[in-house]
Design a protein around this motif. Structure first.
Motif, PDB file in Angstrom:
ATOM      1  N   ALA A 252      55.472 108.594  56.482  1.00 41.21           N
ATOM      2  CA  ALA A 252      54.237 107.865  56.218  1.00 41.21           C
ATOM      3  C   ALA A 252      53.167 108.210  57.252  1.00 41.21           C
ATOM      4  O   ALA A 252      51.991 108.348  56.914  1.00 41.21           O
ATOM      5  N   ILE A 253      53.568 108.373  58.506  1.00 42.08           N
ATOM      6  CA  ILE A 253      52.624 108.727  59.568  1.00 42.08           C
ATOM      7  C   ILE A 253      52.014 110.097  59.292  1.00 42.08           C
ATOM      8  O   ILE A 253      50.793 110.285  59.416  1.00 42.08           O
ATOM      9  N   VAL A 254      52.848 111.055  58.922  1.00 42.92           N
ATOM     10  CA  VAL A 254      52.354 112.407  58.617  1.00 42.92           C
ATOM     11  C   VAL A 254      51.413 112.375  57.417  1.00 42.92           C
ATOM     12  O   VAL A 254      50.349 113.001  57.436  1.00 42.92           O
ATOM     13  N   GLN A 255      51.774 111.617  56.382  1.00 47.01           N
ATOM     14  CA  GLN A 255      50.915 111.516  55.204  1.00 47.01           C
ATOM     15  C   GLN A 255      49.581 110.860  55.547  1.00 47.01           C
ATOM     16  O   GLN A 255      48.518 111.304  55.092  1.00 47.01           O
ATOM     17  N   LEU A 256      49.612 109.820  56.371  1.00 47.51           N
ATOM     18  CA  LEU A 256      48.389 109.148  56.791  1.00 47.51           C
ATOM     19  C   LEU A 256      47.497 110.094  57.591  1.00 47.51           C
ATOM     20  O   LEU A 256      46.291 110.187  57.342  1.00 47.51           O
ATOM     21  N   ALA A 257      48.084 110.813  58.538  1.00 46.74           N
ATOM     22  CA  ALA A 257      47.312 111.740  59.365  1.00 46.74           C
ATOM     23  C   ALA A 257      46.694 112.854  58.524  1.00 46.74           C
ATOM     24  O   ALA A 257      45.513 113.191  58.692  1.00 46.74           O
ATOM     25  N   ALA A 258      47.459 113.421  57.609  1.00 48.16           N
ATOM     26  CA  ALA A 258      46.950 114.492  56.755  1.00 48.16           C
ATOM     27  C   ALA A 258      45.817 113.979  55.866  1.00 48.16           C
ATOM     28  O   ALA A 258      44.807 114.659  55.678  1.00 48.16           O
ATOM     29  N   TRP A 259      45.976 112.786  55.325  1.00 50.89           N
ATOM     30  CA  TRP A 259      44.958 112.195  54.467  1.00 50.89           C
ATOM     31  C   TRP A 259      43.677 111.929  55.270  1.00 50.89           C
ATOM     32  O   TRP A 259      42.574 112.263  54.828  1.00 50.89           O
ATOM     33  N   MET A 260      43.838 111.339  56.462  1.00 51.87           N
ATOM     34  CA  MET A 260      42.676 111.036  57.298  1.00 51.87           C
ATOM     35  C   MET A 260      41.935 112.297  57.705  1.00 51.87           C
ATOM     36  O   MET A 260      40.705 112.288  57.812  1.00 51.87           O
ATOM     37  N   ASP A 261      42.675 113.377  57.942  1.00 54.92           N
ATOM     38  CA  ASP A 261      42.082 114.631  58.392  1.00 54.92           C
ATOM     39  C   ASP A 261      41.113 115.206  57.360  1.00 54.92           C
ATOM     40  O   ASP A 261      40.161 115.877  57.708  1.00 54.92           O
ATOM     41  N   GLY A 262      41.339 114.899  56.090  1.00 54.62           N
ATOM     42  CA  GLY A 262      40.490 115.435  55.032  1.00 54.62           C
ATOM     43  C   GLY A 262      39.342 114.523  54.635  1.00 54.62           C
ATOM     44  O   GLY A 262      38.620 114.826  53.694  1.00 54.62           O
ATOM     45  N   LEU A 263      39.163 113.416  55.334  1.00 52.69           N
ATOM     46  CA  LEU A 263      38.129 112.443  54.977  1.00 52.69           C
ATOM     47  C   LEU A 263      36.984 112.449  55.975  1.00 52.69           C
ATOM     48  O   LEU A 263      37.168 112.780  57.148  1.00 52.69           O
ATOM     49  N   ASP A 264      35.815 112.044  55.498  1.00 53.52           N
ATOM     50  CA  ASP A 264      34.664 111.834  56.374  1.00 53.52           C
ATOM     51  C   ASP A 264      34.544 110.324  56.577  1.00 53.52           C
ATOM     52  O   ASP A 264      33.865 109.636  55.814  1.00 53.52           O
ATOM     53  N   LEU A 265      35.261 109.821  57.590  1.00 54.11           N
ATOM     54  CA  LEU A 265      35.370 108.382  57.807  1.00 54.11           C
ATOM     55  C   LEU A 265      34.277 107.861  58.726  1.00 54.11           C
ATOM     56  O   LEU A 265      33.847 108.562  59.655  1.00 54.11           O
ATOM     57  N   SER A 266      33.884 106.615  58.502  1.00 51.10           N
ATOM     58  CA  SER A 266      33.013 105.945  59.460  1.00 51.10           C
ATOM     59  C   SER A 266      33.841 105.690  60.724  1.00 51.10           C
ATOM     60  O   SER A 266      35.076 105.719  60.693  1.00 51.10           O
ATOM     61  N   GLU A 267      33.170 105.431  61.826  1.00 55.43           N
ATOM     62  CA  GLU A 267      33.896 105.149  63.075  1.00 55.43           C
ATOM     63  C   GLU A 267      34.796 103.928  62.922  1.00 55.43           C
ATOM     64  O   GLU A 267      35.922 103.922  63.425  1.00 55.43           O
ATOM     65  N   ASP A 268      34.305 102.905  62.228  1.00 58.19           N
ATOM     66  CA  ASP A 268      35.104 101.689  62.035  1.00 58.19           C
ATOM     67  C   ASP A 268      36.344 101.962  61.189  1.00 58.19           C
ATOM     68  O   ASP A 268      37.432 101.494  61.511  1.00 58.19           O
ATOM     69  N   ASP A 269      36.168 102.715  60.099  1.00 59.31           N
ATOM     70  CA  ASP A 269      37.313 103.040  59.248  1.00 59.31           C
ATOM     71  C   ASP A 269      38.327 103.897  60.005  1.00 59.31           C
ATOM     72  O   ASP A 269      39.530 103.676  59.911  1.00 59.31           O
ATOM     73  N   GLU A 270      37.832 104.878  60.767  1.00 59.93           N
ATOM     74  CA  GLU A 270      38.745 105.724  61.539  1.00 59.93           C
ATOM     75  C   GLU A 270      39.496 104.905  62.577  1.00 59.93           C
ATOM     76  O   GLU A 270      40.703 105.074  62.761  1.00 59.93           O
ATOM     77  N   ALA A 271      38.788 103.990  63.244  1.00 62.22           N
ATOM     78  CA  ALA A 271      39.438 103.141  64.256  1.00 62.22           C
ATOM     79  C   ALA A 271      40.518 102.270  63.617  1.00 62.22           C
ATOM     80  O   ALA A 271      41.614 102.132  64.171  1.00 62.22           O
ATOM     81  N   LEU A 272      40.218 101.699  62.455  1.00 62.65           N
ATOM     82  CA  LEU A 272      41.198 100.852  61.785  1.00 62.65           C
ATOM     83  C   LEU A 272      42.413 101.657  61.346  1.00 62.65           C
ATOM     84  O   LEU A 272      43.559 101.256  61.577  1.00 62.65           O
ATOM     85  N   LEU A 273      42.191 102.820  60.737  1.00 65.70           N
ATOM     86  CA  LEU A 273      43.315 103.642  60.289  1.00 65.70           C
ATOM     87  C   LEU A 273      44.115 104.183  61.473  1.00 65.70           C
ATOM     88  O   LEU A 273      45.346 104.295  61.394  1.00 65.70           O
ATOM     89  N   CYS A 274      43.449 104.505  62.581  1.00 68.86           N
ATOM     90  CA  CYS A 274      44.172 104.941  63.782  1.00 68.86           C
ATOM     91  C   CYS A 274      45.019 103.805  64.337  1.00 68.86           C
ATOM     92  O   CYS A 274      46.135 104.033  64.821  1.00 68.86           O
ATOM     93  N   HIS A 275      44.518 102.583  64.255  1.00 70.27           N
ATOM     94  CA  HIS A 275      45.295 101.423  64.699  1.00 70.27           C
ATOM     95  C   HIS A 275      46.555 101.284  63.839  1.00 70.27           C
ATOM     96  O   HIS A 275      47.660 101.079  64.361  1.00 70.27           O
ATOM     97  N   ILE A 276      46.390 101.401  62.532  1.00 70.60           N
ATOM     98  CA  ILE A 276      47.536 101.315  61.622  1.00 70.60           C
ATOM     99  C   ILE A 276      48.535 102.433  61.941  1.00 70.60           C
ATOM    100  O   ILE A 276      49.739 102.196  62.027  1.00 70.60           O
ATOM    101  N   GLY A 277      48.036 103.649  62.140  1.00 75.24           N
ATOM    102  CA  GLY A 277      48.898 104.769  62.495  1.00 75.24           C
ATOM    103  C   GLY A 277      49.622 104.527  63.813  1.00 75.24           C
ATOM    104  O   GLY A 277      50.801 104.859  63.957  1.00 75.24           O
ATOM    105  N   ALA A 278      48.921 103.934  64.774  1.00 73.56           N
ATOM    106  CA  ALA A 278      49.530 103.654  66.075  1.00 73.56           C
ATOM    107  C   ALA A 278      50.665 102.640  65.956  1.00 73.56           C
ATOM    108  O   ALA A 278      51.717 102.794  66.586  1.00 73.56           O
ATOM    109  N   VAL A 279      50.466 101.611  65.146  1.00 77.14           N
ATOM    110  CA  VAL A 279      51.523 100.607  64.934  1.00 77.14           C
ATOM    111  C   VAL A 279      52.733 101.266  64.280  1.00 77.14           C
ATOM    112  O   VAL A 279      53.877 101.054  64.708  1.00 77.14           O
TER     113      VAL A 279
END
Length: 70
Positions: A29-56
């Motif tokens: 799931a972590i690898v899938q999340l990272a790969a998905w995030m890498d292909g997106l143009d995220l806002s800083e808030d969205d990136e911070a939230l998804l990075c928090h989820i990935g960190a947990v």
């Protein structure tokens, strides 16, 4: 658990994974999340939230690998 429609979707999908015999784990799931995030143009808030989820997820996966309790 929290009574929310999205949480219910997670529960249903988790049950489907079990039924299908999926062996995917937190690391997958972590690898899938990272790969998905890498292909997106995220806002800083969205990136911070998804990075928090990935960190947990990462922390919990590490704890499981090391046999540690939360």
């Amino acid at each position: 658990m929290i009574d929310h429609p999205i949480i219910k979707q997670f529960e249903v999908h988790a049950e489907l994974l079990d039924i299908s015999g999926s062996v995917e784990a937190i690391d997958d799931a972590i690898v899938q999340l990272a790969a998905w995030m890498d292909g997106l143009d995220l806002s800083e808030d969205d990136e911070a939230l998804l990075c928090h989820i990935g960190a947990v997820l990462y922390r919990e996966g590490l704890r499981r690998r090391m046999g540690m309790k939360p």
